[in-house]
Design a protein around this motif. Structure first.
Motif, PDB file in Angstrom:
ATOM      1  N   GLN A  69      28.393  51.356  57.858  1.00  0.00           N
ATOM      2  CA  GLN A  69      29.598  52.092  57.473  1.00  0.00           C
ATOM      3  C   GLN A  69      30.510  51.123  56.729  1.00  0.00           C
ATOM      4  O   GLN A  69      30.702  49.996  57.183  1.00  0.00           O
ATOM      5  N   ARG A  94      31.571  60.874  53.497  1.00  0.00           N
ATOM      6  CA  ARG A  94      31.643  62.060  54.376  1.00  0.00           C
ATOM      7  C   ARG A  94      32.976  62.774  54.164  1.00  0.00           C
ATOM      8  O   ARG A  94      33.690  62.501  53.221  1.00  0.00           O
ATOM      9  N   GLN A 105      32.215  56.223  54.730  1.00  0.00           N
ATOM     10  CA  GLN A 105      31.192  55.948  53.723  1.00  0.00           C
ATOM     11  C   GLN A 105      29.932  55.416  54.397  1.00  0.00           C
ATOM     12  O   GLN A 105      29.921  54.297  54.914  1.00  0.00           O
ATOM     13  N   ASP A 106      28.875  56.208  54.368  1.00  0.00           N
ATOM     14  CA  ASP A 106      27.577  55.752  54.853  1.00  0.00           C
ATOM     15  C   ASP A 106      26.940  54.888  53.772  1.00  0.00           C
ATOM     16  O   ASP A 106      26.752  55.342  52.642  1.00  0.00           O
TER      17      ASP A 106
END
Lengths: 133, 133
Positions: free
Chosen positions: A62, A105, A84-85
């Motif tokens: 992340q 996301r 944010q992945d």
């Protein structure tokens, strides 16, 4: 003094071609971090990471940054939901910048002003700015 | 003292939503500059611009940077042939970073190490680096 989170490259060869992540933090202890959308390729934002933010990003997948204005570690999306992945993390030749491919996301945006990308303005012919998707 | 090349935004509203390019240079007089390939979307490099480099980039349509290591203005490609034609120039919300869509000339690359992009290494699972296109 606590142990540093990352090693320091011994020479230019290991900095540029080595297999060790050995970030060159600037005088303020920061590297630049670019977030690019993993699917569209759109550059979403540029922010900063200190060693702790970079380590957390690598370890958790992340995006974590360091806020220069708030002088604090900042997990992206913690309040906005725009987590944010991190799909892929790259480092540049002299290891003072990282590039993340991310999937945001929440509402899918990244910018606190309300746009999807922070780069919502184009410099036009006469040097003025125009908002443009 | 010579006149500044760019204005300073009066407040947050004009900084974030205004039509004037009013870059917020850091303590060293620099903003971060991302070069992204105009056709492929690949992020090629991250470097720095002082006011003069940014002005020259806007005026000439060719990417100019400021080299922190050489402490000098730097027209990208002047020696390598990897000139960057700027197709579009964007600025971010708080105007401390610019994003350029460029078409590199010469061999089409941007990195002094010999790769097309400076971000030629991926951080893999165990935190080490792997060269990857």
């Amino acid at each position: 003094m606590s142990e540093p989170l990352f090693p320091t490259a011994a020479d230019t060869a290991s900095l540029e071609r080595g297999a060790a992540l050995a970030p060159r933090f600037d005088a303020n202890g920061l590297v630049a971090a670019i977030a690019q959308h993993a699917d569209t390729g759109e550059v979403l934002m540029l922010a900063w990471m200190n060693a702790e933010a970079l380590k957390l990003t690598v370890d958790t997948g992340q995006a974590h940054y360091f806020s220069r204005s708030r002088n604090a570690l900042w997990k992206k999306g913690e309040t906005s939901g725009q987590l944010q992945d991190v799909v892929e993390l790259r480092v540049d030749c002299d290891q003072d910048a990282v590039l993340m491919k991310v999937r945001p996301r929440g509402d899918g945006g990244a910018c606190h002003v309300g746009f999807r990308s922070c780069f919502y303005r184009v410099v036009v012919q006469d040097g003025s700015l125009e908002e443009r998707p």
